[in-house]
Design an enzyme around this catalytic site. Structure first.
Site, PDB file in Angstrom:
ATOM      1  N   ARG A 121      32.535 -41.825  -4.441  1.00  0.00           N
ATOM      2  CA  ARG A 121      33.602 -41.712  -5.355  1.00  0.00           C
ATOM      3  C   ARG A 121      33.412 -42.765  -6.458  1.00  0.00           C
ATOM      4  O   ARG A 121      32.782 -43.115  -6.463  1.00  0.00           O
ATOM      5  CB  ARG A 121      35.203 -42.454  -4.083  1.00  0.00           C
ATOM      6  CG  ARG A 121      34.677 -43.643  -4.296  1.00  0.00           C
ATOM      7  CD  ARG A 121      36.211 -44.012  -2.780  1.00  0.00           C
ATOM      8  NE  ARG A 121      37.097 -44.163  -3.455  1.00  0.00           N
ATOM      9  CZ  ARG A 121      37.544 -44.005  -3.115  1.00  0.00           C
ATOM     10  NH1 ARG A 121      37.977 -42.744  -2.499  1.00  0.00           N
ATOM     11  NH2 ARG A 121      39.535 -44.385  -3.949  1.00  0.00           N
TER      12      ARG A 121
ATOM     13  N   GLU B 266      46.504 -34.179  -1.517  1.00  0.00           N
ATOM     14  CA  GLU B 266      48.221 -34.688  -0.758  1.00  0.00           C
ATOM     15  C   GLU B 266      49.059 -35.311  -1.177  1.00  0.00           C
ATOM     16  O   GLU B 266      48.671 -35.984  -2.439  1.00  0.00           O
ATOM     17  CB  GLU B 266      47.555 -35.917  -0.079  1.00  0.00           C
ATOM     18  CG  GLU B 266      48.710 -36.031   1.570  1.00  0.00           C
ATOM     19  CD  GLU B 266      48.355 -37.185   2.270  1.00  0.00           C
ATOM     20  OE1 GLU B 266      47.216 -37.806   2.403  1.00  0.00           O
ATOM     21  OE2 GLU B 266      49.340 -37.184   2.947  1.00  0.00           O
TER      22      GLU B 266
ATOM     23  N   LYS C 221      45.988 -44.056  -4.428  1.00  0.00           N
ATOM     24  CA  LYS C 221      47.277 -43.895  -4.170  1.00  0.00           C
ATOM     25  C   LYS C 221      48.790 -45.072  -3.962  1.00  0.00           C
ATOM     26  O   LYS C 221      49.815 -45.421  -4.368  1.00  0.00           O
ATOM     27  CB  LYS C 221      48.004 -42.542  -3.793  1.00  0.00           C
ATOM     28  CG  LYS C 221      46.987 -41.790  -4.817  1.00  0.00           C
ATOM     29  CD  LYS C 221      47.707 -39.920  -4.011  1.00  0.00           C
ATOM     30  CE  LYS C 221      47.220 -39.287  -3.213  1.00  0.00           C
ATOM     31  NZ  LYS C 221      46.777 -38.059  -3.064  1.00  0.00           N
TER      32      LYS C 221
HETATM   33  P1  ATP Z   1      43.750 -42.087  -1.797  1.00  0.00           P
HETATM   34  O1  ATP Z   1      42.905 -43.134  -1.622  1.00  0.00           O
HETATM   35  O2  ATP Z   1      44.189 -42.313  -4.005  1.00  0.00           O
HETATM   36  O3  ATP Z   1      45.457 -41.837  -1.572  1.00  0.00           O
HETATM   37  P2  ATP Z   1      42.847 -40.163  -1.362  1.00  0.00           P
HETATM   38  O4  ATP Z   1      41.826 -39.333  -0.883  1.00  0.00           O
HETATM   39  O5  ATP Z   1      43.804 -40.019  -0.263  1.00  0.00           O
HETATM   40  O6  ATP Z   1      42.546 -40.891  -3.000  1.00  0.00           O
HETATM   41  P3  ATP Z   1      43.713 -37.022  -1.991  1.00  0.00           P
HETATM   42  O7  ATP Z   1      44.917 -36.268  -2.743  1.00  0.00           O
HETATM   43  O8  ATP Z   1      43.896 -37.005  -0.460  1.00  0.00           O
HETATM   44  O9  ATP Z   1      43.724 -38.610  -2.124  1.00  0.00           O
HETATM   45  O10 ATP Z   1      42.492 -36.964  -2.736  1.00  0.00           O
HETATM   46  C1  ATP Z   1      42.625 -35.691  -3.175  1.00  0.00           C
HETATM   47  C2  ATP Z   1      40.365 -35.003  -3.592  1.00  0.00           C
HETATM   48  O11 ATP Z   1      40.710 -36.469  -4.607  1.00  0.00           O
HETATM   49  C3  ATP Z   1      39.740 -35.732  -2.246  1.00  0.00           C
HETATM   50  O12 ATP Z   1      39.332 -34.598  -2.384  1.00  0.00           O
HETATM   51  C4  ATP Z   1      39.356 -36.880  -2.657  1.00  0.00           C
HETATM   52  O13 ATP Z   1      38.140 -37.138  -2.066  1.00  0.00           O
HETATM   53  C5  ATP Z   1      39.313 -37.068  -3.752  1.00  0.00           C
HETATM   54  N1  ATP Z   1      39.422 -38.011  -4.896  1.00  0.00           N
HETATM   55  C6  ATP Z   1      40.305 -39.095  -4.360  1.00  0.00           C
HETATM   56  N2  ATP Z   1      40.739 -40.189  -4.622  1.00  0.00           N
HETATM   57  C7  ATP Z   1      39.005 -40.369  -5.389  1.00  0.00           C
HETATM   58  C8  ATP Z   1      37.793 -41.154  -6.266  1.00  0.00           C
HETATM   59  N3  ATP Z   1      38.393 -42.735  -6.506  1.00  0.00           N
HETATM   60  N4  ATP Z   1      37.045 -40.591  -6.597  1.00  0.00           N
HETATM   61  C9  ATP Z   1      36.349 -39.732  -6.714  1.00  0.00           C
HETATM   62  N5  ATP Z   1      37.330 -38.860  -6.483  1.00  0.00           N
HETATM   63  C10 ATP Z   1      38.544 -38.723  -4.572  1.00  0.00           C
HETATM   64 MG    MG Z   2      43.014 -38.885   1.148  1.00  0.00          MG
END
Ligand code: ATP
Ligand code: MG
Length: 564
Positions: A261, A36, A271
């Protein structure tokens, strides 16, 4: 790169191999990385990028970069650009396969209309709070909305008018009609579209209804012909919904697979929290070298290879776990060890005068860049003169046992130069040592003695008159505690105050005046350093410490024992 024999298990690799063997997807492997665009990528995202792009590479498939840009209020083009730059920097390429969920807004709208026509979706006039309040709990069923039994015609009419901008934000939503008593709360009539009269970074003012994540995600995967839709474990409970939408709409149906994760100690990987640190000025920006963002790690001096090595080493499993910061630090050391030339720099200078060395004389001594393999990588000259700097911590007036460095009456080896013996010292009014006097042994030039004696200590040094004065920034872990997220105190109060120490006047060997921005070195015994790409100028590098050296001392002693 990592060799296959030390690559840890990855259960998703096994699934793909199995699918290829049974020809489940006609031999295709298509993954995606769907960020995102509401912040910069962090080390957690690197795990997902390496996994998705890595599997596509390994099985000669493709990996799509898809911006999940369904939330117009939080997204910006700046984030899109930084994400593309970070994925490229990590070493991956999406080729032609760049997508945006916003490109599917029309398709998502049309599929919603299809669901309405099937009697599987309805417009709910309840407020968001009312919807939340009637959702029920894990032990209690939810309550049907009073609008749940609207006719198809009425739903079509109101939904069309929602999209035409007739109603206020939050006044209505479109929901799937599934089961308000379903044991999985995601199945209790989830929202598909909501009204948001805001401009979108790509579609501008075209839409005033925007689709929700769960609904968007599966359909985007389907449209792109993804085979393996890999996401983190939090989405395990959403999988039922992923499958429901695609089954009800009879669309091409990828397989969702969840993995654990990355949780990394001494940082936060969220983020939202990282954005808070940036917005409130706790750090200098998204690329602050203390940040666990990819732009921060890059600015600090981490290589893409080191991050890929880290991701390979931590493996991919289905069990939540925590990874220690030492694993990341080890990966960058292992990557830089064969690549980074050795040089000498004194971070906390203490003056040494060699009383029996001729005044005004300067010698150029040969020092290999790669002592473990000198012919391969060349050498440079380091000047030696009567006045040197050594590290303040390498001298003690009254040394404890096992302190093998310089002390009164003690002989040490100056790396690549001579053996020197401490003959005296000068103190200031506060009683601090400000100058050390030594005598050198001219027969030990190059750091070896013809009579076979070998001091236990070897220390680094820099000739004072020729030294390059430079700013050096010592970075350390962002937080003072391993799991700032799970403490009672606000995570902002747990920041490590010593995560950045600026040394304005380090004394470095003069060859470093030629360091180019973005070059990496090992300062012997002090760590790996990176010429900051933004603040370094020709002849005036500014160095970031990437990581300290562990066992550097032991290594030098060992090498010396072997006769070097
Ligand atoms: P955040 O929790 O930091 O906001 P998010 O999951 O909301 O992260 P996205 O932009 O939706 O952020 O993430 C893009 C991809 O990265 C998704 O497929 C998500 O599963 C993966 N991702 C995010 N954080 C992790 C993590 N700590 N370990 C592994 N994969 C991750
Ligand atoms: Mg997300």
């Amino acid at each position: 790169m990592i060799t296959p024999e030390i690559a840890p298990a990855n259960f998703i690799r096994n699934i793909i191999e199995n699918d290829l063997a049974t020809n489940k997807w006609g031999g295709r492997v298509v993954t995606r990385f769907p960020p995102e665009p509401n912040g910069y990528l962090h080390i957690g995202h690197a795990k997902s990028i390496c996994l998705n792009f890595g599997l596509a590479q390994e099985f000669k498939g493709s990996c799509h970069l898809r911006f999940d840009d369904t939330n117009p209020t939080k997204e910006e083009t700046e984030y899109v650009e930084s994400i593309e730059a970070d994925v490229r920097w990590l070493g991956f390429d999406w080729g032609e396969d760049l997508f945006y969920a916003s490109d599917y807004f029309q398709a998502l709208y049309d599929h919603a209309v299809a669901l309405i026509k099937q009697g599987k979706a309805y417009v709910d006039d309840q407020s968001a709070e009312a919807i939340r309040a009637t959702r029920g709990t894990l032990t209690e069923p939810g309550k049907d909305s009073p609008w749940r039994s609207r006719t198809v015609e009425e739903n079509l009419d109101i939904f069309t008018r929602m999209a035409a901008g007739e109603f206020e934000d939050g006044s209505r939503v479109l929901r799937a009609k599934i089961d308000m008593a379903h044991p999985n709360l995601h199945m209790r009539d989830p929202t598909l579209f909501r009204i948001r009269k805001v401009s979108h970074h790509r579609t501008g003012g075209k839409w005033c209804v925007y689709p929700m994540y769960d609904y968007t995600h599966c359909i985007s995967d389907s449209i792109e012909g993804i085979t393996h839709s890999i996401c983190t474990l939090e989405f395990e409970d959403n999988r039922i919904l992923y499958d429901w939408f695609l089954d009800e709409l009879a669309l091409y149906h990828p397989q969702q697979i969840e993995f654990a994760r990355l949780n990394l100690e001494y940082v936060v990987v969220s983020k939202r929290k990282l954005l808070t640190l940036v917005k409130e000025g706790h750090v200098g920006g998204w690329d602050d070298p203390r940040m666990p963002t990819l732009s921060g790690l890059r600015r600090r001096g981490f290589t893409p290879e080191s991050i890929r090595l880290f991701c390979e080493r931590i493996g991919v499993g289905r069990k939540e776990s925590w990874i220690g910061m030492d694993v990341l630090e080890k990966a960058v050391r292992d990557d830089l060890n064969p690549k980074a030339p050795r040089v000498m720099g004194v971070l906390d200078p203490l003056k040494v005068v060699i009383d029996n060395y001729p005044e005004g004389q300067v010698e150029e001594l040969e020092a290999p860049y790669f002592p473990d393999d000198p012919p391969r990588m060349g050498s440079r000259k380091v000047p030696f003169s009567r006045e040197l700097y050594i590290e303040r911590e390498d001298f003690l007036e009254s040394p404890p046992k096992k302190f093998w460095r310089l002390a009164p009456g003690r002989e040490v080896r100056l790396r690549w130069a001579y053996f020197v013996t401490c003959t005296g010292l000068v103190k200031n009014d506060q009683g601090e040592v400000i100058e050390v006097h030594c005598a050198y042994d001219p027969a030990t030039k190059g750091g070896d003695s013809p009579d076979g004696r070998s001091p236990k200590g070897t220390i680094h040094w820099v000739s004072a008159p020729q030294s390059l004065t430079a700013e050096v920034r010592l970075y350390d872990r962002l937080f003072a505690v391993p799991r700032p997220d799970s403490e009672e105190r606000d995570f902002r109060d747990l920041l490590n105050p010593d995560a950045l120490k600026i040394i304005p006047h380090a004394a470095l060997e003069p060859s470093l005046a030629g360091a180019r921005a973005g070059e990496r070195f090992q300062f012997e015994r002090k760590g790996y350093f990176f010429a900051d790409p933004q603040d370094s100028a020709p002849g005036k590098p500014v160095f970031n410490r990437i990581v300290t050296l562990r066992d550097s001392w032991a290594k030098i002693v060992e090498a010396q024992k072997k006769g070097r």
